[in-house]
Design an enzyme around this catalytic site. Structure first.
Site, PDB file in Angstrom:
ATOM      1  N   CYS A 214       0.667  -1.326  -0.200  1.00  0.00           N
ATOM      2  CA  CYS A 214       0.130   0.277  -0.048  1.00  0.00           C
ATOM      3  C   CYS A 214       0.770   0.880   0.361  1.00  0.00           C
ATOM      4  O   CYS A 214       2.463   0.786  -0.164  1.00  0.00           O
ATOM      5  CB  CYS A 214      -1.036  -0.255   1.203  1.00  0.00           C
ATOM      6  SG  CYS A 214       0.156   0.258   2.668  1.00  0.00           S
TER       7      CYS A 214
ATOM      8  N   ASP B 238      14.747  24.187 -30.459  1.00  0.00           N
ATOM      9  CA  ASP B 238      15.385  23.422 -30.939  1.00  0.00           C
ATOM     10  C   ASP B 238      16.780  23.681 -31.072  1.00  0.00           C
ATOM     11  O   ASP B 238      17.558  22.602 -31.044  1.00  0.00           O
ATOM     12  CB  ASP B 238      14.946  22.537 -32.634  1.00  0.00           C
ATOM     13  CG  ASP B 238      14.875  23.307 -33.639  1.00  0.00           C
ATOM     14  OD1 ASP B 238      15.477  24.636 -33.395  1.00  0.00           O
ATOM     15  OD2 ASP B 238      15.237  23.379 -34.843  1.00  0.00           O
TER      16      ASP B 238
ATOM     17  N   ASP C 172       9.693  29.241 -31.666  1.00  0.00           N
ATOM     18  CA  ASP C 172      10.926  29.720 -32.212  1.00  0.00           C
ATOM     19  C   ASP C 172      10.362  29.304 -33.514  1.00  0.00           C
ATOM     20  O   ASP C 172       9.348  28.998 -33.637  1.00  0.00           O
ATOM     21  CB  ASP C 172      12.124  28.772 -32.047  1.00  0.00           C
ATOM     22  CG  ASP C 172      13.466  29.044 -32.558  1.00  0.00           C
ATOM     23  OD1 ASP C 172      14.007  30.066 -33.073  1.00  0.00           O
ATOM     24  OD2 ASP C 172      13.672  28.024 -33.041  1.00  0.00           O
TER      25      ASP C 172
ATOM     26  N   CYS D  68       2.796   1.991   3.027  1.00  0.00           N
ATOM     27  CA  CYS D  68       5.269   0.891   2.947  1.00  0.00           C
ATOM     28  C   CYS D  68       5.747   1.473   1.714  1.00  0.00           C
ATOM     29  O   CYS D  68       6.694   1.825   2.683  1.00  0.00           O
ATOM     30  CB  CYS D  68       4.110  -0.291   1.892  1.00  0.00           C
ATOM     31  SG  CYS D  68       3.231  -1.306   2.691  1.00  0.00           S
TER      32      CYS D  68
ATOM     33  N   ASP E 105      18.197  28.665 -28.502  1.00  0.00           N
ATOM     34  CA  ASP E 105      16.483  27.983 -26.822  1.00  0.00           C
ATOM     35  C   ASP E 105      16.685  27.783 -26.102  1.00  0.00           C
ATOM     36  O   ASP E 105      16.639  27.579 -24.798  1.00  0.00           O
ATOM     37  CB  ASP E 105      15.702  27.467 -27.909  1.00  0.00           C
ATOM     38  CG  ASP E 105      15.543  27.617 -29.227  1.00  0.00           C
ATOM     39  OD1 ASP E 105      15.410  29.217 -29.365  1.00  0.00           O
ATOM     40  OD2 ASP E 105      15.367  26.865 -30.465  1.00  0.00           O
TER      41      ASP E 105
END
Length: 757
Positions: free
Chosen positions: A13, A641, A425, A16, A645
């Site tokens: 559970c 990318d 971008d 635990c 950036d």
């Protein structure tokens, strides 16, 4: 500083997991620890100088659970252990169901044979259910007691033990009970039914949890199992785990590429849809790189292994998904705190319930008090609460991975659901990222200009050829994306090459250098104005018409005179406009940010449907623009990318890196879009919103279940309706709660990300 991740088996559970996490955090040298109940993994960050990793595993084992260091054979320990546990539970469930059915028939059916109503036989039937079937709960509860902690197993062991042992005392000391005014009833069928229903719930929960990791199984299934290796002049078939860097491999038609590497002999076409999403095979020849798990469709080839084991592309994706599924969303912090104190609180509430019924309840007070106390202990299981968040996170992140959306952690997934402004971008994101030169013109009076400047057209036959050679010589030394387009264009023209001196690359503006004693400038119109260059009328007119077509413009100047202009265009992605429409439907404001001049930027923005444009933004200023929007109360996502950036991706509430981007951009982002497909942006947001909605549904159910049914178990309905909750119904409701939460989380697998909301 080191980090280790390992599976843990034996947890039953959320309590635990919380107990294990606390123990790990108290282990000397451990800096931070996270234990996830849903995927049964622990992630521990520790100081190697202060902590021995074996002591970290020992800390888990001391609680009665089992830590499994990463195995070298690549077996999925959790899957193996879950399968073993399912078989064991199934066997116990069958035995328990048969014995319990006999007990219930004898206890509740009036016309049952007298033998089945015999209390001593009932005791005999109930005992194996209590101690063999339920033995795991006693072992776990005892282990928790040794470590001064309590969990769901403590509640189960307490509740069923009280019922079972009270029945024994009632059977043996019936006359003594009668003397003190207590009716001597036996409840062996109650303790047995509770144990059987809890076991059934656990069986269904484990089976459902197994389905939450299907995405991981699919990723693991992509891996090649063996490879044809050339060693000592012989071809050997070896498991991919035994490959080393530098191995020479043979890949035959129809086979999976076993590992990341480079083709050294042969030509072929490879299906890379796993990586790129493109259905068409990619032509490959000597010198080209290939990725493990992609499919060789045509010719055989030989390759050199360059990345093995955890370094491969697929292995890194699997590790990323595994880490993300085990991470904790901020929304989970509340449930973790509650789970940590939940069981002791329930025990106290059950004792208060007993005392209230015993002192003010109707006769027989003792039996009413006992039944209500047991119901409280059984119904208040924290499993649903502990499963509410991590199961949804596991399924949601797995769903994203199947569609090429790699989420770094649960925090990024949660933040993405609140995004209301998204910055794109331009180059490589909204556009194809493959700019090409569309126009290269020189000034009308170029011969007179060069003569007045004192240029000797060395190596060039014409003035135009000289300008092309100068530009080619400078741009070969630049790292700007547009420089590559110019170099490609001029390579085909076989432009002459000159010696370049004193080159200065001015980010976002242009480059400056010396050739044969003359100062050469190549860059934007603003750059030319800053350098106070003398414009050319025909070049200015031409550049304006090119800007109207959304071309990027670079001017060329020699010794302060503008002598040439270059027009470069990058086609807009065909899916960009539809993506922007989808975002607007989701009430997300799209913004374009670029270093291009405003006119070009606005022309591109108009094509895709973006109204807000941030143009002429230098790389170092992108992060400032993102921070400014955040200060205005916006929840900002950034899509990019490139290297430039990366700061903006890190500064945004959610950074989304295109999968074909630079490593640093991907590292800075919270979400990586595996394919260079802009339609994944709204899909990522939809995934996030759907996952968070699912989590809120689970939490509402888990909290609501306890808020409503614990008071019912205590007996709040009895004064008005004379309804007292049976412990058997309490156990059925407890089992149902966990299964309901996991089943609701599994609904995420059916959402259609490609359709806008």
């Amino acid at each position: 500083m080191k980090k280790v991740s390992f599976p843990i088996t034996g947890m039953h559970c959320a309590s635990c997991a919380v107990t294990t996490q606390r123990r790990l955090q108290k282990t000397p040298g451990v800096i931070s620890a996270t234990v996830n109940y849903a995927n049964e993994h622990a992630s521990v960050e520790y100081d190697e100088k202060q902590a021995d990793v074996s002591k970290i595993y020992a800390a888990v084992d001391s609680l009665g659970y089992k830590a499994h260091p990463d195995s070298t054979d690549g077996n999925d320990i959790i899957t193996i252990e879950r399968s073993r546990e399912m078989k064991e539970l199934k066997k116990k469930l069958i035995v328990s169901a048969v014995l319990n059915s006999i007990l219930l028939f004898g206890a509740m059916v009036p016309f049952a044979p007298a033998l089945l109503k015999n209390s001593w036989l009932m005791w005999a039937l109930a005992t194996p259910i209590q101690f063999w079937v339920g033995g795991q709960y006693y072992r776990s509860a005892f282990s928790g007691l040794k470590n001064r902690s309590a969990n769901m197993d403590t509640l189960v062991a307490l509740g069923t033990s009280v019922t079972y042992f009270f029945s024994i005392f009632s059977l043996i000391f019936a006359s003594t009970f009668a003397q003190v005014g207590i009716e001597a009833h036996v409840y062996f069928e109650v303790s047995s039914t509770i144990m059987t229903l809890i076991l059934l719930g656990k069986f269904l929960e484990i089976r459902a949890k197994g389905q939450t990791s299907e995405a991981m199984k699919k990723l693991l299934g992509l891996q090649a199992k063996t490879a044809h290796v050339l060693r000592a002049g012989k071809e050997l078939d070896l498991p991919v785990e035994q490959l080393v860097k530098g191995d020479r491999l043979i890949v035959k038609p129809g086979e999976k590429v076993p590992i990341d590497g480079q083709i050294v002999d042969g030509e072929t076409a490879i299906d890379e849809s796993m990586v790129t999403g493109e259905s068409l095979p990619v032509e490959k020849k000597k010198g080209d790189l290939v990725i493990g798990a992609t499919i060789n469709q045509s010719g055989a080839f030989e390759m050199i292994a360059m990345k093995v084991g955890s370094e491969t592309f697929l292995a890194q994706i699997i590790e990323l998904v595994k880490h993300a599924q085990g991470s904790r969303a901020p929304i989970q912090k509340l449930t973790d705190r509650i789970a940590g104190v939940f069981v002791p609180t329930v025990i106290i509430i059950s004792l208060i319930t007993f005392l209230l019924w015993f002192n003010v309840g109707p006769p027989p007070q003792f039996l009413h008090a006992l039944i209500s106390m047991i119901s409280v202990l059984i119904i208040a299981c924290p499993c649903a609460l502990g499963l509410a968040t991590p199961t949804s996170i596991m399924v949601g992140i797995g769903k994203g991975a199947e569609h090429g959306i790699l989420v770094k952690d649960a925090e990024a997934l949660e933040r993405a659901s609140k995004v209301n402004i998204i910055i794109f971008d331009k180059t490589g994101t909204l556009t194809e990222g493959k700019p090409s030169v569309r126009g290269f013109e020189v000034a009308d009076n170029i011969d007179q200009l060069l003569q007045s400047i004192g240029i000797k057209k060395s190596l060039a036959k014409t003035a135009s050829a000289y300008i092309e050679g100068v530009v080619f010589s400078l741009e070969t030394k630049s790292h700007h994306p547009l420089a590559r387009a110019i170099v490609t264009y001029l390579t085909d023209k076989k432009a002459p090459i000159y010696k370049v001196e004193k080159l200065i690359d001015i980010g976002g503006k242009g480059i400056q250098a010396q050739i044969e004693g003359h100062t050469i400038l190549i860059g934007t119109q603003n750059f030319m104005e800053q350098k106070k260059t003398v414009p050319s009328k025909n070049l200015s007119t031409l550049s304006q018409s090119w800007k109207d077509q959304a071309w990027s413009i670079s001017f060329v100047a020699i010794d302060q005179y503008q002598v040439g202009v270059i027009g470069i265009s990058d086609s807009v992605k065909t899916t960009a406009a539809a993506t922007i429409v989808a975002l607007k439907k989701m009430q997300v404001t799209p913004v374009m940010m670029t270093g291009d001049n405003r006119q070009t930027a606005e022309a591109i923005a108009h094509q895709v449907g973006i109204i807000e444009v941030l143009a002429e933004v230098l790389p170092q200023d992108k992060e400032k623009k993102v921070s400014t929007l955040k200060k205005q109360g916006k929840v900002v996502a950034m899509v990019g990318d490139g290297i430039n950036d990366a700061p903006a991706l890190a500064a945004a509430d959610v950074g989304m890196a295109m999968g074909n981007g630079t490593d640093i951009a991907i590292e800075s982002a919270g979400i990586t879009l595996l394919r260079s497909d802009i339609t994944l942006v709204p899909q990522a947001l939809k995934l996030s919103k759907s996952t968070m909605r699912n989590i809120r549904q689970n939490l509402a159910w888990a909290f609501g279940y306890n808020l409503i049914l614990v008071p019912v178990a205590m007996g709040v309905l009895y004064p008005i309706f004379h309804i007292q909750l049976s412990p058997m119904l309490a156990s059925a409701a407890m089992a149902l709660s966990s299964v309901s939460v996991v089943s609701n989380a599994l609904r995420l697998k059916s959402i259609k990300l490609s359709e806008g909301r």
